[in-house]
Design an enzyme around this catalytic site. Sequence first.
Site, PDB file in Angstrom:
ATOM      1  N   ASP A   1      12.386  29.470  45.413  1.00 41.84           N
ATOM      2  CA  ASP A   1      11.773  30.809  45.436  1.00 41.84           C
ATOM      3  C   ASP A   1      10.546  30.802  46.350  1.00 41.84           C
ATOM      4  O   ASP A   1       9.952  31.853  46.569  1.00 41.84           O
ATOM      5  CB  ASP A   1      11.330  31.213  44.017  1.00 41.84           C
ATOM      6  CG  ASP A   1      10.190  30.337  43.520  1.00 41.84           C
ATOM      7  OD1 ASP A   1      10.255  29.111  43.697  1.00 41.84           O
ATOM      8  OD2 ASP A   1       9.218  30.884  42.969  1.00 41.84           O
TER       9      ASP A   1
ATOM     10  N   ASP B   1      12.573   7.132  44.141  1.00 41.29           N
ATOM     11  CA  ASP B   1      11.967   8.014  45.141  1.00 41.29           C
ATOM     12  C   ASP B   1      12.967   8.270  46.267  1.00 41.29           C
ATOM     13  O   ASP B   1      13.510   7.329  46.849  1.00 41.29           O
ATOM     14  CB  ASP B   1      10.716   7.321  45.697  1.00 41.29           C
ATOM     15  CG  ASP B   1       9.861   8.279  46.513  1.00 41.29           C
ATOM     16  OD1 ASP B   1      10.421   9.182  47.170  1.00 41.29           O
ATOM     17  OD2 ASP B   1       8.633   8.113  46.482  1.00 41.29           O
TER      18      ASP B   1
ATOM     19  N   TYR C   1      13.979  25.769  37.101  1.00 44.36           N
ATOM     20  CA  TYR C   1      12.986  26.529  37.862  1.00 44.36           C
ATOM     21  C   TYR C   1      13.533  27.875  38.297  1.00 44.36           C
ATOM     22  O   TYR C   1      12.808  28.863  38.334  1.00 44.36           O
ATOM     23  CB  TYR C   1      12.521  25.713  39.080  1.00 44.36           C
ATOM     24  CG  TYR C   1      11.337  24.839  38.763  1.00 44.36           C
ATOM     25  CD1 TYR C   1      11.425  23.848  37.794  1.00 44.36           C
ATOM     26  CD2 TYR C   1      10.128  25.007  39.420  1.00 44.36           C
ATOM     27  CE1 TYR C   1      10.340  23.045  37.495  1.00 44.36           C
ATOM     28  CE2 TYR C   1       9.036  24.214  39.120  1.00 44.36           C
ATOM     29  CZ  TYR C   1       9.145  23.232  38.162  1.00 44.36           C
ATOM     30  OH  TYR C   1       8.063  22.450  37.860  1.00 44.36           O
ATOM     31  N   GLU C   2      14.801  27.914  38.639  1.00 48.71           N
ATOM     32  CA  GLU C   2      15.422  29.171  39.074  1.00 48.71           C
ATOM     33  C   GLU C   2      15.388  30.204  37.944  1.00 48.71           C
ATOM     34  O   GLU C   2      15.071  31.371  38.157  1.00 48.71           O
ATOM     35  CB  GLU C   2      16.862  28.881  39.507  1.00 48.71           C
ATOM     36  CG  GLU C   2      17.580  30.050  40.126  1.00 48.71           C
ATOM     37  CD  GLU C   2      18.911  29.611  40.752  1.00 48.71           C
ATOM     38  OE1 GLU C   2      19.199  28.396  40.782  1.00 48.71           O
ATOM     39  OE2 GLU C   2      19.641  30.500  41.216  1.00 48.71           O
TER      40      GLU C   2
ATOM     41  N   LYS D   1      -0.200  21.376  51.407  1.00 48.80           N
ATOM     42  CA  LYS D   1      -1.157  20.904  52.425  1.00 48.80           C
ATOM     43  C   LYS D   1      -0.412  20.324  53.615  1.00 48.80           C
ATOM     44  O   LYS D   1       0.514  19.519  53.449  1.00 48.80           O
ATOM     45  CB  LYS D   1      -2.088  19.846  51.833  1.00 48.80           C
ATOM     46  CG  LYS D   1      -3.070  20.451  50.870  1.00 48.80           C
ATOM     47  CD  LYS D   1      -4.226  19.523  50.579  1.00 48.80           C
ATOM     48  CE  LYS D   1      -5.212  20.244  49.691  1.00 48.80           C
ATOM     49  NZ  LYS D   1      -5.632  19.472  48.535  1.00 48.80           N
TER      50      LYS D   1
ATOM     51  N   ASP E   1       9.408  20.285  45.510  1.00 50.73           N
ATOM     52  CA  ASP E   1       7.947  20.460  45.515  1.00 50.73           C
ATOM     53  C   ASP E   1       7.495  20.920  46.898  1.00 50.73           C
ATOM     54  O   ASP E   1       7.908  20.349  47.918  1.00 50.73           O
ATOM     55  CB  ASP E   1       7.260  19.131  45.167  1.00 50.73           C
ATOM     56  CG  ASP E   1       7.510  18.734  43.719  1.00 50.73           C
ATOM     57  OD1 ASP E   1       7.730  19.637  42.894  1.00 50.73           O
ATOM     58  OD2 ASP E   1       7.510  17.527  43.415  1.00 50.73           O
TER      59      ASP E   1
HETATM   60  N1  SAM Z   1      15.335  20.691  40.567  1.00 47.83           N
HETATM   61  C1  SAM Z   1      14.688  21.088  39.327  1.00 47.83           C
HETATM   62  C2  SAM Z   1      14.773  22.578  39.123  1.00 47.83           C
HETATM   63  O1  SAM Z   1      15.110  23.282  40.095  1.00 47.83           O
HETATM   64  O2  SAM Z   1      14.527  23.035  38.001  1.00 47.83           O
HETATM   65  C3  SAM Z   1      13.224  20.587  39.300  1.00 47.83           C
HETATM   66  C4  SAM Z   1      12.302  21.185  40.321  1.00 47.83           C
HETATM   67  S1  SAM Z   1      10.678  20.433  40.324  1.00 47.83           S
HETATM   68  C5  SAM Z   1       9.673  21.596  41.134  1.00 47.83           C
HETATM   69  C6  SAM Z   1      10.845  19.187  41.591  1.00 47.83           C
HETATM   70  C7  SAM Z   1      11.287  17.842  41.039  1.00 47.83           C
HETATM   71  O3  SAM Z   1      11.497  16.964  42.139  1.00 47.83           O
HETATM   72  C8  SAM Z   1      10.256  17.190  40.137  1.00 47.83           C
HETATM   73  O4  SAM Z   1      10.874  16.768  38.938  1.00 47.83           O
HETATM   74  C9  SAM Z   1       9.754  16.003  40.966  1.00 47.83           C
HETATM   75  O5  SAM Z   1       9.336  14.918  40.178  1.00 47.83           O
HETATM   76  C10 SAM Z   1      10.976  15.679  41.813  1.00 47.83           C
HETATM   77  N2  SAM Z   1      10.657  14.996  43.080  1.00 47.83           N
HETATM   78  C11 SAM Z   1       9.707  15.346  43.972  1.00 47.83           C
HETATM   79  N3  SAM Z   1       9.678  14.498  45.006  1.00 47.83           N
HETATM   80  C12 SAM Z   1      10.650  13.579  44.760  1.00 47.83           C
HETATM   81  C13 SAM Z   1      11.110  12.429  45.455  1.00 47.83           C
HETATM   82  N4  SAM Z   1      10.552  12.045  46.612  1.00 47.83           N
HETATM   83  N5  SAM Z   1      12.125  11.705  44.937  1.00 47.83           N
HETATM   84  C14 SAM Z   1      12.685  12.076  43.747  1.00 47.83           C
HETATM   85  N6  SAM Z   1      12.273  13.156  43.036  1.00 47.83           N
HETATM   86  C15 SAM Z   1      11.283  13.898  43.528  1.00 47.83           C
END
Ligand code: SAM
Length: 216
Positions: free
Chosen positions: A153, A95, A194-195, A121, A117
Amino acid sequence: MRLRNIPGAREVMTESPWTVNEPQELKGKWREHFGNSNPLHLEIGTGKGQFILQLAALHPDINYVGIEKYSSVLLRALEKQDEAQLPNLIFIRGDAELITEYFEEGEADKIYLNFSDPWPKKRYAKRRLTSREYLARYNVILSREGDIEFKTDNRDLFDWSVEEVPESAFEIIRITYDLHHDPSMNEGNIMTEYEEKFSAKGNLINKMILKRKQKE
Ligand code: SAM
């Protein structure tokens, strides 16, 4: 990112040569771990690893660490790295909240945040990886000239993040609201999963680069 619970994902993590199981033990010793004194770049929320694998292949003289919270997602990155076997790339299943326990003061030279992410909220705003709380953590682990690159985005998250920056030790040195049509900022751009997905739907990609505020 679908968070399926893939049976055995945790076990694969602990046995993979491409993950560090106790990142706290490498605090201050990452260069020793890679066996060189090259710069250290991190991607936080690395997902399935498409971006960091391409970067690491392109820049063998930079050490890369991908940090991802969920084993089920990171598993896909490990499968790719099993094939690529890039010696300058390793992953932490962990994390980002604990990032100052993983890295020593000034140990990292760059942080990539890609499509983080949004935590829409308000009560979860502190969990956004571009919040002032996270920027304060990055301020600890980044070297003096270190920078942060953030793309998404999600315009609401991006606008909110722009407003968080003045509350931190950083300032915005470059910004675009349409990365793919900004020739200078898009130069050498590597698309994340995602991009690719969201730009194919017609969403514009925002990007900003932060550096520490210059002292007057
Ligand atoms: N970076 C990738 C992309 O652009 O395709 C994945 C985007 S995805 C929306 C966000 C990723 O961040 C997820 O795999 C999620 O599990 C990870 N993530 C979110 N909060 C995190 C944290 N506190 N520490 C490590 N990873 C985290």
